[in-house]
Design an enzyme around this catalytic site. Sequence first.
Site, PDB file in Angstrom:
ATOM      1  N   TYR A  25       0.863  -1.183   0.000  1.00 20.47           N
ATOM      2  CA  TYR A  25       0.000   0.000   0.000  1.00 20.47           C
ATOM      3  C   TYR A  25       0.899   1.233   0.000  1.00 20.47           C
ATOM      4  O   TYR A  25       0.610   2.226  -0.660  1.00 20.47           O
ATOM      5  CB  TYR A  25      -0.900   0.014   1.239  1.00 20.47           C
ATOM      6  N   ASN A  34       1.826  10.544  -3.147  1.00 21.93           N
ATOM      7  CA  ASN A  34       1.799  10.893  -1.726  1.00 21.93           C
ATOM      8  C   ASN A  34       2.241   9.729  -0.843  1.00 21.93           C
ATOM      9  O   ASN A  34       1.450   8.881  -0.475  1.00 21.93           O
ATOM     10  CB  ASN A  34       0.401  11.358  -1.314  1.00 21.93           C
ATOM     11  N   ARG A  39      -2.694   4.604   3.948  1.00 26.85           N
ATOM     12  CA  ARG A  39      -4.009   4.284   4.494  1.00 26.85           C
ATOM     13  C   ARG A  39      -5.122   4.704   3.553  1.00 26.85           C
ATOM     14  O   ARG A  39      -6.121   4.003   3.402  1.00 26.85           O
ATOM     15  CB  ARG A  39      -4.174   4.966   5.854  1.00 26.85           C
ATOM     16  N   ASN A  48     -13.227  -0.407  -5.136  1.00 24.41           N
ATOM     17  CA  ASN A  48     -13.044  -0.935  -6.483  1.00 24.41           C
ATOM     18  C   ASN A  48     -13.578  -2.349  -6.674  1.00 24.41           C
ATOM     19  O   ASN A  48     -13.170  -3.286  -5.992  1.00 24.41           O
ATOM     20  CB  ASN A  48     -11.552  -0.941  -6.835  1.00 24.41           C
ATOM     21  N   CYS A  55      -6.623  -5.255  -7.630  1.00 22.49           N
ATOM     22  CA  CYS A  55      -6.301  -4.726  -6.312  1.00 22.49           C
ATOM     23  C   CYS A  55      -5.913  -5.820  -5.317  1.00 22.49           C
ATOM     24  O   CYS A  55      -5.462  -5.523  -4.219  1.00 22.49           O
ATOM     25  CB  CYS A  55      -7.463  -3.890  -5.781  1.00 22.49           C
ATOM     26  N   HIS A  56      -6.048  -7.085  -5.697  1.00 23.34           N
ATOM     27  CA  HIS A  56      -5.621  -8.168  -4.801  1.00 23.34           C
ATOM     28  C   HIS A  56      -4.102  -8.255  -4.770  1.00 23.34           C
ATOM     29  O   HIS A  56      -3.534  -8.955  -3.956  1.00 23.34           O
ATOM     30  CB  HIS A  56      -6.229  -9.495  -5.255  1.00 23.34           C
ATOM     31  N   SER A  61       2.991  -3.892   4.148  1.00 23.50           N
ATOM     32  CA  SER A  61       4.462  -3.854   4.143  1.00 23.50           C
ATOM     33  C   SER A  61       5.062  -4.864   5.110  1.00 23.50           C
ATOM     34  O   SER A  61       6.215  -5.234   4.981  1.00 23.50           O
ATOM     35  CB  SER A  61       4.950  -2.454   4.482  1.00 23.50           C
ATOM     36  N   GLU A  82      -1.694 -16.998  -8.944  1.00 20.87           N
ATOM     37  CA  GLU A  82      -0.758 -16.249  -9.787  1.00 20.87           C
ATOM     38  C   GLU A  82       0.688 -16.608  -9.484  1.00 20.87           C
ATOM     39  O   GLU A  82       1.536 -16.613 -10.363  1.00 20.87           O
ATOM     40  CB  GLU A  82      -0.973 -14.741  -9.598  1.00 20.87           C
TER      41      GLU A  82
END
Length: 87
Positions: A25, A34, A39, A48, A55-56, A61, A82
């Site tokens: 993220y 940014n 978050r 989405n 987005c999966h 981190s 994948e």
Amino acid sequence: MPTQSFKEKVFRVVRGIRRGGVLTYQEVARRAGNPRAARAVGAVLRTNFNPAIPCHRVVRSNGALGGYNRGVGRKRFLLARERLSEL
DNA sequence: CATTTGACGCCAA
DNA sequence: TTTGGCGCCAAAT
């Protein structure tokens, strides 16, 4: 001045993540302009439901998966699938 | 316009 | 290693 909203930039970045790859993220936030908005990235991806935007492939981190609006189990499945096809 | 809301991240304990 | 607390931020309300 931003001709594109932060939301659009996030989608653009995420759309570019290739099969078998993942981004945090935080990294998505950086690429969207940014670095401190990790978050907020989650808040955007949460809305989405477009399959064209993978987005999966966005994870935390610390190595954890993070959330998914269709169930974390679904996210695990897609990523595992994948990873395998990469070999 | 003011507040609330969290698919986050970092650090001290 | 796990947890709690806090800062951060765009979106939604």
